[in-house]
Design an enzyme around this catalytic site. Structure first.
Site, PDB file in Angstrom:
ATOM      1  N   HIS A 101       0.870  -1.320   0.149  1.00  0.00           N
ATOM      2  CA  HIS A 101      -0.120  -0.148  -0.164  1.00  0.00           C
ATOM      3  C   HIS A 101       0.955   1.159  -0.226  1.00  0.00           C
ATOM      4  CE1 HIS A 101       0.550  -1.278   4.226  1.00  0.00           C
ATOM      5  NE2 HIS A 101       0.679  -0.104   4.465  1.00  0.00           N
ATOM      6  N   HIS A 103       0.812   5.303   1.081  1.00  0.00           N
ATOM      7  CA  HIS A 103       0.212   6.083   1.898  1.00  0.00           C
ATOM      8  C   HIS A 103      -0.058   7.521   1.265  1.00  0.00           C
ATOM      9  CE1 HIS A 103       0.052   4.259   5.853  1.00  0.00           C
ATOM     10  NE2 HIS A 103       1.208   3.536   5.381  1.00  0.00           N
TER      11      HIS A 103
HETATM   12  P1  5GP Z   1       1.562   0.317   7.421  1.00  0.00           P
HETATM   13  O1  5GP Z   1       1.819   0.454   8.864  1.00  0.00           O
HETATM   14  O2  5GP Z   1       1.574  -1.118   7.268  1.00  0.00           O
HETATM   15  O3  5GP Z   1       2.373   1.157   6.452  1.00  0.00           O
HETATM   16  O4  5GP Z   1      -0.006   0.944   7.258  1.00  0.00           O
HETATM   17  C1  5GP Z   1      -0.994   0.346   7.513  1.00  0.00           C
HETATM   18  C2  5GP Z   1      -2.113   1.288   7.847  1.00  0.00           C
HETATM   19  O5  5GP Z   1      -3.664   0.580   7.599  1.00  0.00           O
HETATM   20  C3  5GP Z   1      -2.391   1.960   9.217  1.00  0.00           C
HETATM   21  O6  5GP Z   1      -1.922   3.366   8.885  1.00  0.00           O
HETATM   22  C4  5GP Z   1      -3.609   1.616   9.745  1.00  0.00           C
HETATM   23  O7  5GP Z   1      -3.962   2.360  10.351  1.00  0.00           O
HETATM   24  C5  5GP Z   1      -4.249   1.145   8.444  1.00  0.00           C
HETATM   25  N1  5GP Z   1      -5.376   0.268   8.802  1.00  0.00           N
HETATM   26  C6  5GP Z   1      -5.301  -1.164   9.313  1.00  0.00           C
HETATM   27  N2  5GP Z   1      -6.300  -1.622   9.472  1.00  0.00           N
HETATM   28  C7  5GP Z   1      -7.211  -0.952   8.815  1.00  0.00           C
HETATM   29  C8  5GP Z   1      -8.660  -1.195   8.431  1.00  0.00           C
HETATM   30  O8  5GP Z   1      -9.218  -2.064   8.801  1.00  0.00           O
HETATM   31  N3  5GP Z   1      -9.156  -0.227   7.609  1.00  0.00           N
HETATM   32  C9  5GP Z   1      -8.590   0.785   7.301  1.00  0.00           C
HETATM   33  N4  5GP Z   1      -9.372   1.862   6.529  1.00  0.00           N
HETATM   34  N5  5GP Z   1      -7.248   1.053   7.576  1.00  0.00           N
HETATM   35  C10 5GP Z   1      -6.612   0.141   8.299  1.00  0.00           C
END
Ligand code: 5GP
Ligand code: ZN
Length: 143
Positions: A101, A103
Site C-alpha cells: 500500500h 499512503h
Molecule cells: P503500514 O503501517 O503497514 O504502512 O500501514 C497500514 C495502515 O493501515 C495503518 O496506517 C492503519 O491505520 C491502516 N489500517 C489497518 N487496518 C485498517 C482497516 O481495517 N481499515 C482501514 N481503513 N485502515 C486500516
C-alpha cells in the site's frame, strides 16, 4: 488473487467495510482508519502482493499510474500545502499490513500531526563512500 487472511483483500472484496475513495479494475483507494491528517488515503493493488520486494513491475506500474489523479483529487478538495507519499516494507520499517500500500498524506503545515523528523546526515559519508555504495547497489540492479 486474494489472500484469505489479508485485511486489505477483505476490504477490496467488501467483507470489511471501508471509506472508499476510488476503485477501478486494478486498484482500490480508501481512507486510512487512522487519519494522520485529513484525507490520508491508502492506495492498494487488487492483486495481493506482500510489499515492494515481491511486487511484479506491471503491478507497480498500474498502482503508481493511478496516484497522480487520486493525489490531485485530495489536493482539489482540501487544498493542502503539500503531500507525502509513504510506503513501508517489512516490520522493521513499520509495515503492519502485509498487502502493498501507498499512503497519500496531505500536509497542512508543520504541526499537522505528521512526523518523520530526520536530521541532516550530509557529513556521514564522503563523496568516495557515496560512489562506492552506489556502485555496490548499481551492480545488483537487474537488467
Ligand atoms: P503500514 O503501517 O503497514 O504502512 O500501514 C497500514 C495502515 O493501515 C495503518 O496506517 C492503519 O491505520 C491502516 N489500517 C489497518 N487496518 C485498517 C482497516 O481495517 N481499515 C482501514 N481503513 N485502515 C486500516
Ligand atoms: Zn491482500
Amino acid at each position: 488473487m486474494s489472500h484469505d487472511d489479508c485485511i486489505f483483500c477483505k476490504i477490496i472484496d467488501g467483507e470489511i467495510p471501508s471509506a472508499k475513495v476510488y476503485e477501478d479494475e486494478k486498484v482500490y483507494a480508501f481512507l486510512d482508519i487512522s487519519q494522520v491528517t485529513k484525507g490520508h488515503t491508502l492506495v492498494i493493488p487488487k492483486t495481493h502482493t506482500k510489499n515492494i520486494y515481491e511486487t511484479p513491475p506491471e503491478v507497480a506500474q498500474e498502482l503508481f499510474a493511478r496516484i497522480p489523479k487520486i493525489a490531485n483529487a485530495i489536493k482539489d478538495v482540501y487544498q493542502p500545502q503539500g503531500m507525502n507519499l509513504l510506503n513501508n516494507n517489512e516490520k522493521a520499517a513499520d509495515q503492519s499490513v502485509f498487502h502493498l500500500h501507498l499512503h497519500l498524506i496531505p500536509r497542512y503545515g508543520k504541526d499537522d500531526g505528521y512526523a518523520i523528523n530526520w536530521t541532516t546526515h550530509v557529513d556521514d559519508y564522503s563523496q568516495e563512500d557515496l560512489q562506492q555504495i552506489a556502485k555496490e547497489i548499481g551492480e545488483r540492479v537487474q537488467a
